[in-house]
Design an enzyme around this catalytic site. Sequence first.
Site, short mmCIF file in Angstrom:
data_model
loop_
_atom_site.label_atom_id
_atom_site.label_comp_id
_atom_site.label_asym_id
_atom_site.label_seq_id
_atom_site.Cartn_x
_atom_site.Cartn_y
_atom_site.Cartn_z
N MET A 144 -6.95 -11.06 -3.95
CA MET A 144 -7.71 -11.90 -3.02
C MET A 144 -7.93 -11.14 -1.71
SD MET A 144 -6.75 -15.89 -3.73
CE MET A 144 -5.75 -16.03 -2.28
N GLY A 145 -7.84 -9.83 -1.77
CA GLY A 145 -8.05 -9.03 -0.57
C GLY A 145 -6.82 -9.04 0.32
N ALA A 146 -7.01 -8.70 1.58
CA ALA A 146 -5.90 -8.54 2.53
C ALA A 146 -4.85 -7.62 1.91
CB ALA A 146 -5.30 -9.90 2.93
N LEU A 147 -5.32 -6.49 1.41
CA LEU A 147 -4.48 -5.60 0.61
C LEU A 147 -3.39 -4.91 1.43
CD1 LEU A 147 -7.22 -3.96 -1.64
CD2 LEU A 147 -5.93 -6.07 -2.00
N HIS A 148 -2.31 -4.58 0.72
CA HIS A 148 -1.17 -3.91 1.33
C HIS A 148 -0.61 -2.92 0.30
CE1 HIS A 148 1.16 -6.68 -1.13
NE2 HIS A 148 0.53 -7.68 -0.55
N GLY A 161 1.78 -3.02 -1.73
CA GLY A 161 2.07 -3.58 -3.05
C GLY A 161 0.85 -3.53 -3.96
N HIS A 162 -0.30 -3.84 -3.40
CA HIS A 162 -1.54 -3.73 -4.18
C HIS A 162 -1.82 -2.28 -4.55
CE1 HIS A 162 -2.33 -7.55 -1.90
NE2 HIS A 162 -2.71 -7.94 -3.11
#
Length: 104
Positions: free
Chosen positions: A35-39, A41-42
């Site tokens: 859902m975006g707002a990647l970090h 972990g993604h």
Amino acid sequence: NIVIPMQIVRIKSELTAILKQWKATKELIGFVPTMGALHLGHVSLVNRAKAQNKYCVVSIFVNPTQFNERDDYQRYPRNEAGDLALLKEAGADLVFIPDEAEMY
């Protein structure tokens, strides 16, 4: 090794056409839904998908049906440019970024 630039797709029919071409090669395709707002972990999921598959597709879709309150959906963090920069660096092959109208 030829480096192919990361593709950004917003229309389902375009995604379907690309996936059809890739499937014809009999190569494996990994998928990382977000859902975006990647970090980071993604990014680790993209790294894993790249290690296990020829291609890595990432979706970025903030799904309004996952929120009880429309205000929560509106406030969900969105940073498309930052997300795309992370995904490019991680080696994603294709990013599918549909809008709500495209999905529903």
